[in-house]
Design a protein around this motif. Structure first.
Motif, PDB file in Angstrom:
ATOM      1  N   ILE A  87     -13.019   0.477  13.081  1.00 27.26           N
ATOM      2  CA  ILE A  87     -12.481   0.196  14.412  1.00 27.26           C
ATOM      3  C   ILE A  87     -11.851   1.323  14.669  1.00 27.26           C
ATOM      4  O   ILE A  87     -11.165   2.054  14.006  1.00 27.26           O
ATOM      5  N   HIS A  88     -12.384   2.150  16.017  1.00 31.47           N
ATOM      6  CA  HIS A  88     -11.774   3.130  16.606  1.00 31.47           C
ATOM      7  C   HIS A  88     -10.601   3.030  17.519  1.00 31.47           C
ATOM      8  O   HIS A  88     -11.084   2.607  18.475  1.00 31.47           O
ATOM      9  N   GLY A  89      -9.331   3.117  17.233  1.00 35.08           N
ATOM     10  CA  GLY A  89      -8.399   2.715  18.131  1.00 35.08           C
ATOM     11  C   GLY A  89      -7.735   1.540  17.610  1.00 35.08           C
ATOM     12  O   GLY A  89      -7.800   1.059  16.536  1.00 35.08           O
ATOM     13  N   THR A  90      -6.882   0.750  18.455  1.00 36.56           N
ATOM     14  CA  THR A  90      -6.097  -0.414  18.090  1.00 36.56           C
ATOM     15  C   THR A  90      -7.078  -1.707  17.916  1.00 36.56           C
ATOM     16  O   THR A  90      -7.937  -1.646  18.794  1.00 36.56           O
ATOM     17  N   PRO A  91      -6.849  -2.570  16.857  1.00 35.30           N
ATOM     18  CA  PRO A  91      -5.822  -2.394  15.933  1.00 35.30           C
ATOM     19  C   PRO A  91      -6.037  -2.002  14.789  1.00 35.30           C
ATOM     20  O   PRO A  91      -5.482  -1.951  13.580  1.00 35.30           O
ATOM     21  N   GLY A  92      -7.390  -1.256  14.397  1.00 33.30           N
ATOM     22  CA  GLY A  92      -7.777  -0.954  13.234  1.00 33.30           C
ATOM     23  C   GLY A  92      -7.547   0.642  12.726  1.00 33.30           C
ATOM     24  O   GLY A  92      -7.542   0.922  11.601  1.00 33.30           O
ATOM     25  N   GLU A  93      -6.983   1.635  13.770  1.00 33.86           N
ATOM     26  CA  GLU A  93      -6.752   2.946  13.434  1.00 33.86           C
ATOM     27  C   GLU A  93      -5.253   3.064  13.400  1.00 33.86           C
ATOM     28  O   GLU A  93      -4.909   4.249  12.884  1.00 33.86           O
ATOM     29  N   ASN A  94      -4.502   2.274  13.642  1.00 40.34           N
ATOM     30  CA  ASN A  94      -3.047   2.495  13.798  1.00 40.34           C
ATOM     31  C   ASN A  94      -2.378   1.788  12.893  1.00 40.34           C
ATOM     32  O   ASN A  94      -0.796   1.804  13.091  1.00 40.34           O
ATOM     33  N   GLY A  95      -2.766   0.960  12.022  1.00 38.90           N
ATOM     34  CA  GLY A  95      -1.879   0.369  11.128  1.00 38.90           C
ATOM     35  C   GLY A  95      -1.774  -1.159  11.015  1.00 38.90           C
ATOM     36  O   GLY A  95      -1.510  -1.795  10.206  1.00 38.90           O
ATOM     37  N   ILE A  96      -1.922  -1.626  12.324  1.00 38.79           N
ATOM     38  CA  ILE A  96      -1.816  -3.035  12.607  1.00 38.79           C
ATOM     39  C   ILE A  96      -2.656  -3.847  11.724  1.00 38.79           C
ATOM     40  O   ILE A  96      -2.111  -4.944  11.137  1.00 38.79           O
ATOM     41  N   LEU A  97      -3.913  -3.586  11.716  1.00 39.84           N
ATOM     42  CA  LEU A  97      -5.022  -4.278  10.998  1.00 39.84           C
ATOM     43  C   LEU A  97      -4.604  -4.532   9.420  1.00 39.84           C
ATOM     44  O   LEU A  97      -4.801  -5.335   8.734  1.00 39.84           O
ATOM     45  N   GLN A  98      -4.326  -3.082   9.206  1.00 43.89           N
ATOM     46  CA  GLN A  98      -3.880  -2.702   7.701  1.00 43.89           C
ATOM     47  C   GLN A  98      -2.698  -3.443   7.328  1.00 43.89           C
ATOM     48  O   GLN A  98      -2.879  -4.096   6.051  1.00 43.89           O
ATOM     49  N   GLY A  99      -1.769  -3.805   7.874  1.00 38.52           N
ATOM     50  CA  GLY A  99      -0.623  -4.426   7.710  1.00 38.52           C
ATOM     51  C   GLY A  99      -1.077  -5.925   7.399  1.00 38.52           C
ATOM     52  O   GLY A  99      -0.556  -6.596   6.661  1.00 38.52           O
ATOM     53  N   TYR A 100      -1.878  -6.434   8.253  1.00 37.96           N
ATOM     54  CA  TYR A 100      -2.358  -8.019   8.142  1.00 37.96           C
ATOM     55  C   TYR A 100      -3.178  -8.097   6.735  1.00 37.96           C
ATOM     56  O   TYR A 100      -3.020  -9.263   6.100  1.00 37.96           O
ATOM     57  N   LEU A 101      -4.114  -7.266   6.703  1.00 35.82           N
ATOM     58  CA  LEU A 101      -4.791  -7.040   5.373  1.00 35.82           C
ATOM     59  C   LEU A 101      -3.965  -7.015   4.038  1.00 35.82           C
ATOM     60  O   LEU A 101      -4.178  -7.766   3.090  1.00 35.82           O
ATOM     61  N   ASP A 102      -3.082  -6.150   4.214  1.00 36.70           N
ATOM     62  CA  ASP A 102      -1.963  -6.181   2.959  1.00 36.70           C
ATOM     63  C   ASP A 102      -1.162  -7.580   2.818  1.00 36.70           C
ATOM     64  O   ASP A 102      -1.071  -7.870   1.733  1.00 36.70           O
ATOM     65  N   MET A 103      -0.849  -8.154   4.021  1.00 30.61           N
ATOM     66  CA  MET A 103      -0.307  -9.423   3.741  1.00 30.61           C
ATOM     67  C   MET A 103      -1.102 -10.574   2.918  1.00 30.61           C
ATOM     68  O   MET A 103      -0.443 -11.415   2.194  1.00 30.61           O
ATOM     69  N   ILE A 104      -2.425 -10.469   3.454  1.00 29.64           N
ATOM     70  CA  ILE A 104      -3.202 -11.616   2.692  1.00 29.64           C
ATOM     71  C   ILE A 104      -3.921 -10.952   1.393  1.00 29.64           C
ATOM     72  O   ILE A 104      -4.490 -11.882   0.859  1.00 29.64           O
ATOM     73  N   GLY A 105      -3.761  -9.827   1.023  1.00 29.56           N
ATOM     74  CA  GLY A 105      -4.057  -9.278  -0.080  1.00 29.56           C
ATOM     75  C   GLY A 105      -5.603  -8.991  -0.184  1.00 29.56           C
ATOM     76  O   GLY A 105      -6.196  -9.019  -1.311  1.00 29.56           O
ATOM     77  N   LEU A 106      -5.935  -8.445   0.860  1.00 33.80           N
ATOM     78  CA  LEU A 106      -7.453  -8.138   0.943  1.00 33.80           C
ATOM     79  C   LEU A 106      -7.702  -6.596   1.046  1.00 33.80           C
ATOM     80  O   LEU A 106      -7.270  -5.859   1.888  1.00 33.80           O
ATOM     81  N   PRO A 107      -8.134  -5.945  -0.023  1.00 35.20           N
ATOM     82  CA  PRO A 107      -8.235  -4.345  -0.084  1.00 35.20           C
ATOM     83  C   PRO A 107      -9.101  -4.075   0.792  1.00 35.20           C
ATOM     84  O   PRO A 107     -10.352  -4.653   1.406  1.00 35.20           O
ATOM     85  N   TYR A 108      -9.101  -2.731   1.276  1.00 36.74           N
ATOM     86  CA  TYR A 108      -9.744  -2.245   2.444  1.00 36.74           C
ATOM     87  C   TYR A 108      -9.894  -0.474   2.278  1.00 36.74           C
ATOM     88  O   TYR A 108      -9.465   0.005   1.468  1.00 36.74           O
TER      89      TYR A 108
END
Length: 330
Positions: A87-108
Motif C-alpha cells: 500500500i502506497h499511502g495510508t494505512p499501509g505506509e504510515n504504520g497503522i496497518l503494521q500496528g494491526y498486524l503486530d497485534m494479531i502476530g502476523l509477520p510482514y
C-alpha cells in the motif's frame, strides 16, 4: 507445505490504483512453487480478497475477518503466514496497518510502526536524518488549521522556484513546482487535498538518482543506482507512470559517488530501523549528495525502479522477494 502469503494492496489515498498495479507486479514475481499467494485489497473499512485477471486486480465479495485477518470462502477458512504490504499511502505506509498486524502476530515485509510513521512524514524524517549528517533542502511545514507564512514570506525563505507538496502523500499527487508568487496559494490548496500537512521545499538543481537496498539476518544488498532524467518540470505523475522520463540503470555517475550513495543508503536503513526493501531518492548538486525522500513501500510494477535495479544487478525478483519472506522465519 507452501507458506500462505497475503499481498496487501489498495489503501485510502490517491495512490490506491498505483498500489493495485504494484500488487499485480508482486504476484507475477513471487515464487508460486514455494508460496500460495492471495491478494487482499483494503479500501476504508472494506477488506476483500482480490484476484488477478489479465494482469489487473479484480475485487471479489469475499471479505477479510479483521479479528485474525482470515477469510472464509465456500465454507473453508483460510489463514496467512505472512503479509507483503504494498500500500502506497495510508494505512499501509504510515504504520497503522503494521500496528494491526503486530497485534494479531502476523509477520510482514516492511518497516515496523515507528519507522513507517517516521518516513511517511517527509518533513519529520528528513529533519531527523539531518542530525546524522544527511544533507537536506531548506523547508517549512504548513498544517491545516494553523496560521502559516504568506506567499512572499515562503518565497523569501525558500527562493523561487520551490516545491510545494503533500507532506503525507506520494506519487507526486498534489505536488507543484512553484515559479511565481501567484502560484503559491493554488499550490498549497492542491497539496492540502492530499492530507492535512503540506511541505514547502527549496529547489535543488542537480542529478536526481534513486537507490534500493535491503538487509536480511546474513547479508546487506545495495542495488545498482538509477538516474532519473525527466522530460517534464520535475519527476511528476506522468513521468513516473506514463513514461515521460528516462530511467538509466546503472546511473552515469563516478564509481566513488555510486559507492558513497550505496553506503549512505545502507547507513540510513540502519538509522531508521528499516526492514524489507526500501528505496531512497537523492539529488547530487556539485560535490554534495542531498537526501530527497525515503520510500519504505516502493513501487513493484515490472517497470518500477526496484525491479529495474534487481535486473541490472543480475538478480531475480523471485529470489529477492523470497529473501524478504524467509528472513522472517529464519
Amino acid at each position: 507445505m507452501k507458506r500462505q502469503i497475503a499481498i496487501i494492496a489498495g489503501g485510502d489515498s490517491s495512490e490506491h490504483e498505483v498500489s493495485l498495479r504494484s500488487a499485480a507486479g508482486l504476484y507475477s514475481f513471487m515464487d508460486k512453487e514455494r508460496y500460495d499467494i492471495t491478494i487482499v485489497v483494503l479500501k476504508g473499512k472494506k477488506w476483500v480478497i482480490g484476484k488477478i485477471e489479465n494482469g489487473a486486480v479484480l475485487i471479489s465479495d469475499c471479505e477479510i475477518d479483521k479479528n485474525d485477518f482470515s477469510y472464509t470462502c465456500d465454507g473453508v477458512k483460510h489463514t496467512f503466514d505472512f503479509a507483503y504490504i504494498t500500500i502506497h499511502g495510508t494505512p499501509g505506509e504510515n504504520g497503522i496497518l503494521q500496528g494491526y498486524l503486530d497485534m494479531i502476530g502476523l509477520p510482514y515485509s516492511c518497516c515496523g510502526v515507528l519507522a513507517a510513521a517516521l518516513t511517511f512524514n517527509k518533513y519529520a524524517c528528513n529533519h531527523y536524518l539531518s542530525y546524522f549528517g544527511f544533507h537536506i533542502a531548506n523547508s517549512m511545514i504548513l498544517r491545516a488549521g494553523q496560521k502559516w507564512p504568506n506567499a512572499p514570506k515562503i518565497a523569501a525563505t525558500l527562493g523561487l522556484p520551490c516545491f510545494i507538496k503533500s507532506n503525507v502523500g506520494g506519487s507526486s499527487f498534489g505536488c507543484t513546482k512553484v515559479k511565481s508568487l501567484e502560484d503559491v496559494e493554488p499550490a498549497i490548496a492542491a497539496a492540502f487535498k492530499e492530507g492535512d500537512e503540506v511541505i514547502c521545499e527549496a529547489f535543488m538543481q542537480g542529478t536526481e538518482i534513486t537507490c534500493g537496498v535491503y538487509k536480511t539476518k546474513d547479508k546487506a544488498v545495495a542495488f545498482p543506482i538509477t538516474e532519473v532524467v525527466t522530460h517534464n518540470e520535475f519527476f511528476d505523475y506522468n513521468a513516473k507512470y506514463k513514461g515521460e522520463v528516462d530511467e538509466i540503470t546503472p546511473a552515469r555517475i563516478p564509481d566513488a559517488i555510486r559507492d558513497k550513495i550505496q553506503a549512505e543508503t545502507l547507513r540510513l536503513y540502519d538509522i531508521i530501523g528499516a526492514q524489507g526493501i526500501i528505496r531512497v531518492d537523492w539529488i547530487i548538486t556539485g560535490d554534495k549528495i542531498n537526501l530527497l525522500e525515503v520510500n519504505t513501500t516502493p513501487g513493484m510494477t515490472p517497470t518500477s525502479f526496484i525491479p529495474q535495479q534487481v535486473r541490472a544487478a543480475g538478480l531475480e525478483m523471485r529470489d529477492v522477494l523470497s529473501d524478504i519472506i524467509e528472513n522472517k522465519f529464519s
